[in-house]
Design a protein around this motif. Structure first.
Motif, short mmCIF file in Angstrom:
data_model
loop_
_atom_site.label_atom_id
_atom_site.label_comp_id
_atom_site.label_asym_id
_atom_site.label_seq_id
_atom_site.Cartn_x
_atom_site.Cartn_y
_atom_site.Cartn_z
N GLY A 254 0.80 -1.21 0.00
CA GLY A 254 0.00 0.00 0.00
C GLY A 254 0.84 1.27 0.00
N VAL A 255 0.15 2.39 0.12
CA VAL A 255 0.83 3.69 0.13
C VAL A 255 0.37 4.49 1.34
N ASN A 256 1.22 5.42 1.78
CA ASN A 256 0.86 6.29 2.90
C ASN A 256 1.53 7.63 2.75
N ALA A 257 0.94 8.63 3.40
CA ALA A 257 1.49 9.99 3.40
C ALA A 257 1.01 10.69 4.65
N GLY A 258 1.74 11.70 5.07
CA GLY A 258 1.34 12.40 6.28
C GLY A 258 2.07 13.72 6.49
N VAL A 259 1.52 14.51 7.39
CA VAL A 259 2.13 15.76 7.83
C VAL A 259 2.36 15.67 9.32
N HIS A 260 3.59 15.93 9.77
CA HIS A 260 3.94 15.78 11.17
C HIS A 260 4.54 17.06 11.74
N VAL A 261 4.45 17.18 13.06
CA VAL A 261 5.07 18.29 13.76
C VAL A 261 5.80 17.73 14.98
N ASN A 262 7.01 18.21 15.20
CA ASN A 262 7.83 17.80 16.34
C ASN A 262 8.12 18.99 17.23
N LYS A 263 8.10 18.74 18.54
CA LYS A 263 8.45 19.77 19.51
C LYS A 263 9.51 19.23 20.45
N PRO A 264 10.68 19.88 20.51
CA PRO A 264 11.75 19.42 21.42
C PRO A 264 11.28 19.39 22.86
N LEU A 265 11.67 18.35 23.57
CA LEU A 265 11.34 18.21 24.98
C LEU A 265 12.44 17.42 25.67
N LYS A 266 13.23 18.10 26.49
CA LYS A 266 14.32 17.50 27.25
C LYS A 266 15.27 16.74 26.35
N TYR A 267 15.32 15.39 26.47
CA TYR A 267 16.31 14.60 25.75
C TYR A 267 15.82 14.12 24.37
N GLY A 268 14.69 14.59 23.95
CA GLY A 268 14.16 14.17 22.67
C GLY A 268 13.09 15.13 22.18
N GLU A 269 12.06 14.57 21.55
CA GLU A 269 11.00 15.37 20.98
C GLU A 269 9.66 14.66 21.12
N ILE A 270 8.59 15.44 21.18
CA ILE A 270 7.24 14.91 21.07
C ILE A 270 6.81 15.08 19.61
N GLU A 271 6.25 14.02 19.05
CA GLU A 271 5.83 14.06 17.64
C GLU A 271 4.37 13.67 17.50
#
Length: 226
Positions: free
Chosen positions: A68-85
């Motif tokens: 199959g196929v997939n597509a998406g739009v994501h946003v990341n926000k830095p938080l301490k030792y990584g990021e929330i996505e």
């Protein structure tokens, strides 16, 4: 499970509403597209049926999923030792169920066109930061809520079925941006593995059985804007 999916979706909405003007400057936006394998996970242990097929009839019931196929739009926000996505993904695949169970007179083919809107919510752990600081290699761990749209066509005499419009489960993945452009934008890749709750139910895929659910592996190219 539907309550879990709704909680995921509400949590994502509330967290996005709580973003301040200052924190918006730290957000990272990306677009991704690729291919996927999987979808509806069918039961393969026919001995759990009340009227199991003849042991010699190994293909009494079988399912096959096309690429199959997939597509998406994501946003990341830095938080301490990584990021929330988080973000919004669309995934499509075609799955075919074949029936040849003479004891129950189920003989035929059922084709499912499966479209899913998904909201992932993960925490991304940054790894190898000292070795490859610009690649932003991350391991992702979290949850995904799914809104399911399934179009079905059938031929032959087949069992009744039902579709769960909401599903959800656990997500594990990896992403990185090995290519950086002069304008600060980046090109990378992603690979996600998912296992979650049941989407499709029929005589061979009952709620009380252990195997039925949904699962997929998807991957592709990701482009992050500055």
């Amino acid at each position: 499970m539907r309550k879990v999916v709704l909680i995921i979706m509400v949590g994502v909405v509330l967290s996005s509403c709580a973003v301040t003007e200052k924190s918006q400057r730290t957000l990272k936006y990306s677009f991704q597209a690729g291919i996927n394998k999987g979808g509806i996970t069918e039961n393969t242990n026919l001995t759990v049926l009340s009227n199991p097929p003849d042991e010699n009839l190994v293909d009494a019931y079988s399912g096959a999923t096309q690429l199959g196929v997939n597509a998406g739009v994501h946003v990341n926000k830095p938080l301490k030792y990584g990021e929330i996505e988080s973000g919004l993904d669309y995934m499509f695949n075609v799955q075919t169920f074949s029936f040849a169970h003479q004891e129950n007179m189920y003989v035929g083919v059922r084709e499912l066109n499966v479209s899913q809107l998904m909201i992932p919510f993960t925490y991304n752990f940054s790894v190898l930061r000292k070795v490859c600081p610009t690649a932003e290699l991350q391991l992702k761990l979290g949850l995904t809520g799914q809104l399911n749209f399934v179009s079905i066509s059938s031929t032959g005499t087949l069992p009744d079925y039902s579709i769960n419009s909401l599903s959800g489960g656990g997500l594990f993945g990896i992403s990185a941006y090995p290519v950086k452009f002069e304008n600060g934008q980046k090109l990378g890749f992603y690979i996600d593995v998912y296992r979650g709750s049941q989407v499709y139910e029929d005589y061979y895929n009952q709620k009380t059985f252990e195997t039925p659910g949904s699962s997929f592996v998807k991957g592709g190219i990701r482009y992050r804007f500055k």
